[in-house]
Design an enzyme around this catalytic site. Structure first.
Site, PDB file in Angstrom:
ATOM      1  N   CYS A   1      35.035  27.128  45.967  1.00  0.00           N
ATOM      2  CA  CYS A   1      36.085  26.278  45.405  1.00  0.00           C
ATOM      3  C   CYS A   1      35.547  24.910  44.976  1.00  0.00           C
ATOM      4  O   CYS A   1      34.537  24.433  45.506  1.00  0.00           O
ATOM      5  CB  CYS A   1      37.208  26.088  46.433  1.00  0.00           C
ATOM      6  SG  CYS A   1      38.286  27.523  46.576  1.00  0.00           S
TER       7      CYS A   1
ATOM      8  N   ASN B   1      22.526  31.254  44.137  1.00  0.00           N
ATOM      9  CA  ASN B   1      23.033  31.890  45.352  1.00  0.00           C
ATOM     10  C   ASN B   1      22.343  31.285  46.581  1.00  0.00           C
ATOM     11  O   ASN B   1      21.119  31.148  46.601  1.00  0.00           O
ATOM     12  CB  ASN B   1      22.742  33.394  45.267  1.00  0.00           C
ATOM     13  CG  ASN B   1      23.542  34.211  46.257  1.00  0.00           C
ATOM     14  OD1 ASN B   1      23.709  33.815  47.410  1.00  0.00           O
ATOM     15  ND2 ASN B   1      24.035  35.348  45.811  1.00  0.00           N
ATOM     16  N   ASP B   2      23.140  30.898  47.583  1.00  0.00           N
ATOM     17  CA  ASP B   2      22.564  30.267  48.770  1.00  0.00           C
ATOM     18  C   ASP B   2      21.796  31.266  49.649  1.00  0.00           C
ATOM     19  O   ASP B   2      20.985  30.871  50.468  1.00  0.00           O
ATOM     20  CB  ASP B   2      23.662  29.569  49.581  1.00  0.00           C
ATOM     21  CG  ASP B   2      24.268  28.384  48.809  1.00  0.00           C
ATOM     22  OD1 ASP B   2      23.500  27.664  48.132  1.00  0.00           O
ATOM     23  OD2 ASP B   2      25.499  28.188  48.865  1.00  0.00           O
TER      24      ASP B   2
ATOM     25  N   HIS C   1      34.665  35.455  40.822  1.00  0.00           N
ATOM     26  CA  HIS C   1      33.314  35.056  40.439  1.00  0.00           C
ATOM     27  C   HIS C   1      32.507  36.304  40.101  1.00  0.00           C
ATOM     28  O   HIS C   1      32.906  37.418  40.419  1.00  0.00           O
ATOM     29  CB  HIS C   1      32.629  34.320  41.606  1.00  0.00           C
ATOM     30  CG  HIS C   1      32.296  35.208  42.766  1.00  0.00           C
ATOM     31  ND1 HIS C   1      33.248  35.685  43.650  1.00  0.00           N
ATOM     32  CD2 HIS C   1      31.115  35.727  43.197  1.00  0.00           C
ATOM     33  CE1 HIS C   1      32.677  36.433  44.572  1.00  0.00           C
ATOM     34  NE2 HIS C   1      31.378  36.487  44.323  1.00  0.00           N
TER      35      HIS C   1
ATOM     36  N   HIS D   1      26.201  47.535  26.087  1.00  0.00           N
ATOM     37  CA  HIS D   1      27.431  48.170  26.571  1.00  0.00           C
ATOM     38  C   HIS D   1      27.873  47.544  27.883  1.00  0.00           C
ATOM     39  O   HIS D   1      27.056  47.204  28.728  1.00  0.00           O
ATOM     40  CB  HIS D   1      27.277  49.689  26.698  1.00  0.00           C
ATOM     41  CG  HIS D   1      26.103  50.140  27.534  1.00  0.00           C
ATOM     42  ND1 HIS D   1      24.789  50.017  27.126  1.00  0.00           N
ATOM     43  CD2 HIS D   1      26.057  50.713  28.750  1.00  0.00           C
ATOM     44  CE1 HIS D   1      23.989  50.501  28.067  1.00  0.00           C
ATOM     45  NE2 HIS D   1      24.726  50.927  29.065  1.00  0.00           N
TER      46      HIS D   1
ATOM     47  N   MET E   1      31.792  58.756  47.280  1.00  0.00           N
ATOM     48  CA  MET E   1      30.584  59.418  46.793  1.00  0.00           C
ATOM     49  C   MET E   1      29.674  59.588  48.004  1.00  0.00           C
ATOM     50  O   MET E   1      28.837  58.734  48.302  1.00  0.00           O
ATOM     51  CB  MET E   1      29.890  58.572  45.724  1.00  0.00           C
ATOM     52  CG  MET E   1      30.657  58.448  44.430  1.00  0.00           C
ATOM     53  SD  MET E   1      30.670  60.000  43.491  1.00  0.00           S
ATOM     54  CE  MET E   1      31.615  59.483  42.041  1.00  0.00           C
TER      55      MET E   1
END
Ligand SMILES: O=P(O)(O)O[C@H]1O[C@H](CO)[C@@H](O)[C@H](O)[C@H]1O
Ligand SMILES: O=P(O)(O)O[C@H]1O[C@H](CO)[C@@H](O)[C@H](O)[C@H]1O
Lengths: 351, 351
Positions: free
Chosen positions: A55, A77-78, A166, A299, A316
């Site tokens: 946030c 990314n941390d 995100h 694509h 799966m």
């Protein structure tokens, strides 16, 4: 022996992009408990949570304070799975104990300051900001890295641990297996038939029509003939476009529109914020930027796990992990269901 | 630049069985929330449920009444994904719209009359009955079908819809992709090095030792160098055995024992009935029964989804679906954790 009918009779279909087969068992969808559609609990994500590291204005675990951002916000990314530097594994000449180098960069892109606003609920202008951010990151990371993977895991069922809308970008120094297969198969197709596989494919689908869900001026949304996940779809540009960043301005505007529309259709299927894995794949970057990649077509792919209802997913497992992917309805049946859904979001219906 | 250390530095490892790479990011396991181990609710499956179609004496949806069985009970799946007969899909010469024939048989094997008795809690004699049933079914189905896949999906998180301990066998008229890859890669290895891949592999692992968890007279349980799932393991016979049914009596007795032990270790990891997909893969059957299959080695595989606790699993989503499998700890770290667990089931500890 009776005539073959794809909606009644078990068969296999071939996925030419990855050179794999999928077992289609439409009779399995006739199990008595198919009809049970449960409603998932309404989501109650607060618009702003001062404890959520995605946030605006919140302090992240590493001590950095997020800006008071107004549309998208991008950061490293941390807890990244890939790091730009690090020692290389030693060489080993035993074919059974091979390791290789793996470097890269992991970035996080917040779509909007509001935690309760998913892509289909955002307005088209804000979605266009997301697209522009994808372009910018693709160009920047593509200069250095061989493969830049944009992906969104939406929903807890898809392993998304933070409800704030995100996506992520993982850029790699190596060429990962899945796109490598697509590279190889598209290349072979081009050599053999003189055409770009997915360009040729779209042309044929536009004639057949049975797997098309939505069309816009520049984009077509369809269920691929070889779809694996129950409601798996593909978003294809009408034009031959190598990479995400090669879109024209008009194409990007049109993409903002159709993305909102198709994600609305997904949400309307079970009247729930539809979980999925979304990603973009186009020609490789880095050293491939100067090579001939005309066998590639950009694509977008969508792999949603849900099968029967907002709370019953396709697993799966067992046979699928050990032997072959398997689905319980045909691609055409999935396309028809999606095609018939309203284009107005269920949350915006009343009022 | 510092020295490479597999437990600290991101790298990739090669899986020679399926010709794929896996990204290993051990630094990711150092995320602050790693240590949180939650206890799952105790399972309260009743020993007998007169409504459960897998229990003795119960009437199944098709009207058949289950016998009052005393050890294993085998029957045809009431809602099979594969059927023995049916019309063939038409030929199509377009490479983008290829379909193929898919016939087969789906069987269900109940392990024991009691719904609350999983394999690790069964006694060795009853496990031996399960093994004998696997042998019998493999032989019977193998006469006709190209591939006979024995598998157990255990736990709701693995898509198992019925808590009564059971496994399935899906026999196929076609050779599915996953074992096809293994066939091809084992064949190439044999041609190139003159050895059977997994026989050679086990020899080397027995010297290295770091990925071995358990050994018995005839079997070895290990984490393969290229493991994908956090606690993925492989069970290998010490002898070169082509198919499950080729075991000697002594090997089958020993297998009953080590199976009980290894599944106990799994349950002890998070003190929960450990979910997994288990399966057996050996040389193909049907028309392959008379062919040279000496490049194959029988192996049991275990793919458990859990990562951090009884309730936190590894999600193979986003990057994994689109690019490459990825794991958060090394195979050696997983092997060490499993090796250090008690061999007595946590449910049998007290009293
Ligand atoms: O046959 P079951 O147990 O109902 O179903 C389970 O195993 C099958 C075989 O792996 C899968 O196709 C299903 O998705 C899964 O839920
Ligand atoms: O990075 P996140 O959102 O915490 O994690 C999620 O996406 C990653 C990339 O697909 C996966 O490796 C994780 O298993 C998943 O939980």
């Amino acid at each position: 022996m009776s005539d073959f009918n794809a909606s009644d009779h078990t068969h296999r279909r071939y996925n030419p992009l990855v050179d794999e087969w999928i077992v289609v068992s439409p009779q399995r969808a006739k199990r008595p408990w198919l009809g049970q559609v449960e409603k998932a609990a309404a989501d109650a994500t607060p618009r702003h949570d001062p404890k959520n590291p995605l946030c605006p204005r919140v302090t992240r675990p590493n001590g950095q304070v997020n800006p008071d951002y107004k549309n998208t916000f991008v950061f490293d990314n941390d807890f990244p799975a890939l790091l730009p530097d690090g020692p290389e594994p030693p060489e080993n000449d035993d074919p059974l104990f091979q390791s290789g180098s793996a470097h890269g960069k992991c970035r996080v892109i917040c779509f909007h300051p509001w935690s309760d606003l998913t892509l289909p609920l955002m307005n088209v202008t804000d979605i266009r900001c997301v697209i522009d951010t994808w372009v910018k990151e693709s160009v920047d990371l593509g200069k250095k890295f061989r493969w830049v993977q944009i992906f969104e895991n939406r929903g807890a069922v898809m392993g998304c641990s933070n409800p704030h809308p995100h996506c992520q970008i993982w850029a790699c120094s190596f060429f990962p297996d899945e796109p490598s297969k697509k590279d190889k198969n598209q290349r072979t197709f081009k050599e053999k038939y003189g055409k770009t596989m997915l360009v040729d494919y779209l042309e044929k689908e536009l004639v057949k029509k049975e797997r098309i869900i939505l069309e816009s001026k520049h984009w077509v949304w369809l269920v691929p003939y070889w779809a694996t996940w129950p409601f798996e779809t593909m978003l294809l540009p009408r034009r031959h476009i190598l990479r995400f960043e090669d879109q024209t301005d008009e194409e990007k505007n049109d993409l903002s529109q159709i993305l909102k529309e198709l994600l609305t259709v997904y949400d309307n299927l079970f009247e729930v914020s539809f979980p999925y894995c979304m990603g973009w794949q186009g020609a490789p970057t880095g050293s491939s930027l100067t090579e001939d990649c005309s066998h590639w077509q950009l694509h977008g792919v969508f792999y949603p796990p849900l099968l029967r209802s907002a709370t019953v997913k396709k697993f799966m497992v067992g046979f699928e992990m050990l032997a072959s992917a398997q689905r319980d309805m045909t691609a055409e049946q999935a396309a028809e269901r999606l095609r018939n859904l309203p284009r107005v979001h269920y949350k915006n219906k009343e009022g």
